[in-house]
Scaffold this motif. Sequence first.
Motif, PDB file in Angstrom:
ATOM      1  N   UNK A   1       0.899  -1.220   0.018  1.00 50.63           N
ATOM      2  CA  UNK A   1       0.026  -0.023   0.007  1.00 50.63           C
ATOM      3  C   UNK A   1       0.830   1.330  -0.015  1.00 50.63           C
ATOM      4  N   UNK A   2       1.946   1.244   0.627  1.00 55.22           N
ATOM      5  CA  UNK A   2       2.767   2.266   0.675  1.00 55.22           C
ATOM      6  C   UNK A   2       3.429   2.634  -0.818  1.00 55.22           C
ATOM      7  N   UNK A   3       3.765   1.588  -1.274  1.00 54.34           N
ATOM      8  CA  UNK A   3       4.461   1.841  -2.771  1.00 54.34           C
ATOM      9  C   UNK A   3       3.185   2.773  -3.776  1.00 54.34           C
ATOM     10  N   UNK A   4       1.909   2.052  -3.419  1.00 59.40           N
ATOM     11  CA  UNK A   4       1.040   2.854  -4.373  1.00 59.40           C
ATOM     12  C   UNK A   4       0.781   4.072  -3.971  1.00 59.40           C
ATOM     13  N   UNK A   5       0.777   4.536  -2.257  1.00 58.79           N
ATOM     14  CA  UNK A   5       0.644   5.797  -1.798  1.00 58.79           C
ATOM     15  C   UNK A   5       1.628   6.805  -2.375  1.00 58.79           C
TER      16      UNK A   5
ATOM     17  N   UNK B   1      -5.183   9.490  -2.709  1.00 63.23           N
ATOM     18  CA  UNK B   1      -4.252   8.760  -2.259  1.00 63.23           C
ATOM     19  C   UNK B   1      -4.641   8.091  -0.735  1.00 63.23           C
ATOM     20  N   UNK B   2      -4.923   9.061  -0.100  1.00 64.46           N
ATOM     21  CA  UNK B   2      -5.269   8.595   1.423  1.00 64.46           C
ATOM     22  C   UNK B   2      -6.297   7.761   1.447  1.00 64.46           C
TER      23      UNK B   2
ATOM     24  N   UNK C   1      -6.666   3.722   2.432  1.00 62.46           N
ATOM     25  CA  UNK C   1      -7.443   3.239   3.590  1.00 62.46           C
ATOM     26  C   UNK C   1      -8.610   2.173   2.983  1.00 62.46           C
ATOM     27  N   UNK C   2      -8.755   2.189   1.705  1.00 63.28           N
ATOM     28  CA  UNK C   2     -10.007   1.096   1.313  1.00 63.28           C
ATOM     29  C   UNK C   2      -9.197  -0.138   0.496  1.00 63.28           C
ATOM     30  N   UNK C   3      -7.975  -0.529   0.897  1.00 61.93           N
ATOM     31  CA  UNK C   3      -7.175  -1.446  -0.016  1.00 61.93           C
ATOM     32  C   UNK C   3      -7.673  -2.522   0.328  1.00 61.93           C
ATOM     33  N   UNK C   4      -7.962  -3.462  -0.897  1.00 61.55           N
ATOM     34  CA  UNK C   4      -8.647  -4.725  -0.754  1.00 61.55           C
ATOM     35  C   UNK C   4      -7.401  -5.730  -1.492  1.00 61.55           C
TER      36      UNK C   4
END
Length: 265
Positions: free
Chosen positions: A52-56, A73-74, A78-81
């Motif tokens: 998730x950090x890479x994408x953020x 991005x925030x 928060x909604x990562x699946x």
Amino acid sequence: MEKNLEFPALLRLIDERSTAFRAAVAAAPSLDVRVPTCPEWTLFDLVQHLGGGDRFWAAIVGAGPADGPPAEAVAARAALELPREREALLAWLAAGTQLLLSALREAGPDAGCWAWWSGLQTPRSSGGVARHRVQESAVHTYDAQLAAGAPRPLPTELALDGVEEFLFTCVASPSAWPHEPTTFDFHAAEGRSWRLTVDGEGARSVRIPAPTAATGEDPDAAGAAVHGTAGELILYFYERVPARSLRIDGDAGLLDLLRAWEPEI
């Protein structure tokens, strides 16, 4: 004096550490194993955090200069699946790394962007993001390897740059040190040293000559001096190993004060 790693080397190291992270995830007995260095997390949680950090950060770099991270991005973080099937999860991880690398390559090293650090010694730029993501990827790769039962030392090239990156990024602050002014010296066994000064003007670090057998080290030169390999220093900074695993000269209690300090950056 050795130069910092160049931008292409940082991108290479992000890719290498991400590959090593995926290998550790693939080798682990289960995605539900606990991560000893992140005791509240399973390996799956660690995957979510790093991927998730890479994408953020890819979105942050792509957005350019800003006063905060993009709201999209925030929300997306928060909604990562994530997929629970391991092969699909590894593919998701690899895709996130490529999104980050693509954003960094497109921006180049000098493009401005939001970052949480002060900007005193590490620029709020894509180059600063790349340098910090190398270290995040490296430390979490160590976490994943430990969870899989096969921790490995951090690569020397990466660790040497990482000691300075941590001091320049995570410690540098304009906030006043709330105790008596002092200095901390950090000596990597590979022959590189740094001095952190903390006082009423905040915290800032510089490289200093490494002690040699001929010159020795003045025990009064710093309030506390920490000796270890660069990799050990990194793991100490990120609270993966205790201070007692390193050699400390001077007042070891100062390190507890430094660890407890939470300046505004």
